[in-house]
Scaffold this active site. Structure first.
Site, PDB file in Angstrom:
ATOM      1  N   ARG A 104       0.817  -1.218   0.000  1.00 23.51           N
ATOM      2  CA  ARG A 104       0.000   0.000   0.000  1.00 23.51           C
ATOM      3  C   ARG A 104       0.847   1.263   0.000  1.00 23.51           C
ATOM      4  O   ARG A 104       0.453   2.313  -0.501  1.00 23.51           O
ATOM      5  CB  ARG A 104      -0.948  -0.009   1.209  1.00 23.51           C
ATOM      6  CG  ARG A 104      -1.533   1.357   1.525  1.00 23.51           C
ATOM      7  CD  ARG A 104      -2.785   1.323   2.353  1.00 23.51           C
ATOM      8  NE  ARG A 104      -2.698   0.639   3.632  1.00 23.51           N
ATOM      9  CZ  ARG A 104      -1.990   1.072   4.688  1.00 23.51           C
ATOM     10  NH1 ARG A 104      -1.271   2.159   4.619  1.00 23.51           N
ATOM     11  NH2 ARG A 104      -2.010   0.377   5.816  1.00 23.51           N
ATOM     12  N   TYR A 110     -15.688  18.853 -12.154  1.00 17.94           N
ATOM     13  CA  TYR A 110     -16.305  17.526 -12.200  1.00 17.94           C
ATOM     14  C   TYR A 110     -17.300  17.404 -11.032  1.00 17.94           C
ATOM     15  O   TYR A 110     -16.904  17.532  -9.865  1.00 17.94           O
ATOM     16  CB  TYR A 110     -15.171  16.515 -12.083  1.00 17.94           C
ATOM     17  CG  TYR A 110     -15.564  15.071 -12.054  1.00 17.94           C
ATOM     18  CD1 TYR A 110     -16.225  14.490 -13.128  1.00 17.94           C
ATOM     19  CD2 TYR A 110     -15.238  14.270 -10.969  1.00 17.94           C
ATOM     20  CE1 TYR A 110     -16.558  13.145 -13.104  1.00 17.94           C
ATOM     21  CE2 TYR A 110     -15.570  12.926 -10.936  1.00 17.94           C
ATOM     22  CZ  TYR A 110     -16.238  12.372 -12.005  1.00 17.94           C
ATOM     23  OH  TYR A 110     -16.562  11.050 -11.972  1.00 17.94           O
ATOM     24  N   ASP A 162      -7.081  19.987 -12.580  1.00 23.84           N
ATOM     25  CA  ASP A 162      -7.534  18.696 -13.101  1.00 23.84           C
ATOM     26  C   ASP A 162      -7.190  18.678 -14.587  1.00 23.84           C
ATOM     27  O   ASP A 162      -7.723  19.463 -15.369  1.00 23.84           O
ATOM     28  CB  ASP A 162      -9.044  18.539 -12.877  1.00 23.84           C
ATOM     29  CG  ASP A 162      -9.561  17.163 -13.311  1.00 23.84           C
ATOM     30  OD1 ASP A 162      -9.020  16.592 -14.280  1.00 23.84           O
ATOM     31  OD2 ASP A 162     -10.515  16.667 -12.676  1.00 23.84           O
ATOM     32  N   LYS A 170      -9.737   7.561 -17.741  1.00 26.88           N
ATOM     33  CA  LYS A 170     -10.156   8.094 -19.024  1.00 26.88           C
ATOM     34  C   LYS A 170      -9.176   7.666 -20.123  1.00 26.88           C
ATOM     35  O   LYS A 170      -9.007   6.495 -20.346  1.00 26.88           O
ATOM     36  CB  LYS A 170     -10.330   9.607 -18.909  1.00 26.88           C
ATOM     37  CG  LYS A 170     -11.230  10.023 -17.722  1.00 26.88           C
ATOM     38  CD  LYS A 170     -12.679   9.589 -17.904  1.00 26.88           C
ATOM     39  CE  LYS A 170     -13.521   9.618 -16.637  1.00 26.88           C
ATOM     40  NZ  LYS A 170     -13.562  10.876 -15.920  1.00 26.88           N
TER      41      LYS A 170
HETATM   42  C1  LIG Z   1     -14.092  11.189 -14.612  1.00 29.58           C
HETATM   43  C2  LIG Z   1     -13.431  12.384 -14.089  1.00 29.58           C
HETATM   44  C3  LIG Z   1     -12.832  12.383 -12.831  1.00 29.58           C
HETATM   45  C4  LIG Z   1     -12.943  11.213 -11.859  1.00 29.58           C
HETATM   46  O1  LIG Z   1     -12.358  10.083 -12.342  1.00 29.58           O
HETATM   47  P1  LIG Z   1     -12.677   8.623 -11.766  1.00 29.58           P
HETATM   48  O2  LIG Z   1     -11.466   7.884 -12.187  1.00 29.58           O
HETATM   49  O3  LIG Z   1     -13.931   8.192 -12.425  1.00 29.58           O
HETATM   50  O4  LIG Z   1     -12.815   8.749 -10.295  1.00 29.58           O
HETATM   51  C5  LIG Z   1     -12.154  13.509 -12.440  1.00 29.58           C
HETATM   52  N1  LIG Z   1     -12.087  14.603 -13.212  1.00 29.58           N
HETATM   53  C6  LIG Z   1     -12.671  14.651 -14.415  1.00 29.58           C
HETATM   54  C7  LIG Z   1     -12.568  15.886 -15.227  1.00 29.58           C
HETATM   55  C8  LIG Z   1     -13.374  13.551 -14.891  1.00 29.58           C
HETATM   56  O5  LIG Z   1     -14.000  13.612 -16.077  1.00 29.58           O
END
Ligand SMILES: *Cc1c(COP(=O)(O)O)cnc(C)c1O
Length: 394
Positions: free
Chosen positions: A58, A111, A183, A208
């Site tokens: 971890r 988000y 982000d 993504k």
């Molecule tokens: C999907 C998304 C997240 C979160 O991602 P997960 O891996 O689904 O927790 C964060 N920021 C943006 C812009 C996203 O589209």
């Protein structure tokens, strides 16, 4: 860790070798999935050595190291932490740099689940959360208070893709010693690098484009400096945040084709967007790569390309017409997430998650993730579904 001293190669070439170490694994090309919790020590001295490299999975392991090094290099940062989702990358990073009594400035276009974390959790721990217009730019200075600790950005923003003037916002923050977090999921680290503009931490949902095949939940948070990294890593350890071995493996594999997939999704999205622009069934289209998008100039200044995301606003219509369109599509199944190989549609409900710039549009807002299908097939599919929309609107 990564293909050694290959910084003289372009990123496209480095993506092929980043986070690999065949020499450590008998020549095996991809680092093996090390599924483990326990890591054995050879002696008591080793156990008591605070700098012993791997103590417990971890806390860090060979596979997480490989992935983190690769992502730090892509984002041009000092080092990274990996997290079990994009959302935990965001929450861990915010917790690392905030304390009770602080003021947090957050883009209104973030988000939505990250917004829930700010509203439901951070406020409970005494952080004052304030949302700002994503297009505020240097005007952010007017919102900064003595206790402003963090400015959070997401560019382009979720659902409506507002491009933020990251350099201008960072400049105001740096002048006052405020931490900036961006982000960077939209760009997958390839189309924009917030750290190059002075941001302190770049977070990404690797669920993504990095994963790219709709089979991974993974996040990363890349720090610009050793001090910022120490703070992040300490917080991840305190919270018990760690990523799963299979997800790390799949994300490393995703890196090899990341650039190709991203470029093709972007090209396909451009083709579909140009076609959508001429359609009477589309009231508005949100896609910064289109020349007449209000965000185009800033996008062109700061980004080296587009991904495959766009949103369309349908004209005001009965619910039955929206349903006929959404359910009439064959190649855009209804589903969350994006960045995978396949096209998807997700309805967006912004009335409840925009406060600084309230959402006033009538008509359904639908986000399309354009995948790797033949764009002509996608266009044909949209065309037949628009006919169903029209028939149900009449
Ligand atoms: C999907 C998304 C997240 C979160 O991602 P997960 O891996 O689904 O927790 C964060 N920021 C943006 C812009 C996203 O589209």
């Amino acid at each position: 860790m990564s293909g050694k001293d290959d910084k003289h190669h372009t990123l496209q070439t480095r993506l092929i070798h980043l986070g690999r170490a065949p020499e450590e694994y008998f020549g095996i090309v991809n680092p093996p999935v090390s599924r483990t919790s326990t890591i054995l020590y050879p002696s008591l001295d080793a156990y008591e050595d605070k700098d012993w490299k791997y103590r417990y999975a971890r806390m860090g392991n060979p596979l997480s190291d490989k992935f983190e090094c690769a992502m730090a290099e892509i984002e041009n940062g000092h080092a990274a932490i990996s997290t079990p989702s994009g959302l935990t990358a965001i929450t861990t990073t915010l917790l690392a740099f905030l304390k009770s009594g602080d003021h947090l400035l957050v883009t209104d276009s973030l988000y939505p689940p990250a917004r829930n974390f700010c509203d439901n959790v951070l406020t409970r721990f005494g952080v004052a959360v304030e949302y700002y217009d994503p297009l505020i730019g240097a005007g952010i200075s007017g919102l900064i208070r003595d206790n402003t600790a963090v400015i959070y950005m997401e560019s382009p923003g979720s659902a409506t893709f507002e491009v933020q003037d990251v350099p201008a916002i960072v400049k105001e923050a740096v002048a006052r010693g405020i931490i900036t977090i961006a982000d960077n999921s939209w760009s997958a680290g390839l189309l924009f690098r917030p750290l190059d503009h002075g941001a302190d931490v770049s977070v990404q949902s690797c669920t993504k484009y990095v994963g790219g095949h709709s089979d991974v939940n993974l996040g990363v948070s890349v720090a610009r400096t050793p001090d910022l990294y120490k703070r992040l890593k300490k917080t991840a350890l305190d919270l018990g945040v760690c990523a799963g071995a299979d997800d790390l493996y799949l994300a490393l594999r995703g890196l090899r084709t990341l650039k190709l997939r991203l470029r093709q999704c972007g090209e396909n999205a451009m083709t579909v967007a140009r076609w959508l622009k001429g359609r009477s069934e589309v009231q508005k289209i949100y896609f910064p790569a289109l020349e007449d998008d209000p965000n185009h100039a800033l996008w062109q200044r700061d980004f080296s390309g587009t991904n495959g995301l766009l949103s369309i606003l349908l004209p005001p219509a009965p619910k039955a017409a929206v349903r006929a369109f959404v359910e009439g599509l064959e190649l855009f199944p209804l589903g969350s997430s994006w960045g995978g190989y396949e096209s998807l549609l997700q309805p967006q409900y912004l009335k409840t998650c925009r406060t600084a710039v309230p959402w006033k549009e009538d008509g359904a807002l639908l986000r399309l993730q354009i995948g790797l299908e033949d764009p002509q097939d996608l266009i044909d599919d949209l065309e037949q579904a628009f006919a169903k929309f029209e028939a149900a609107s009449a």
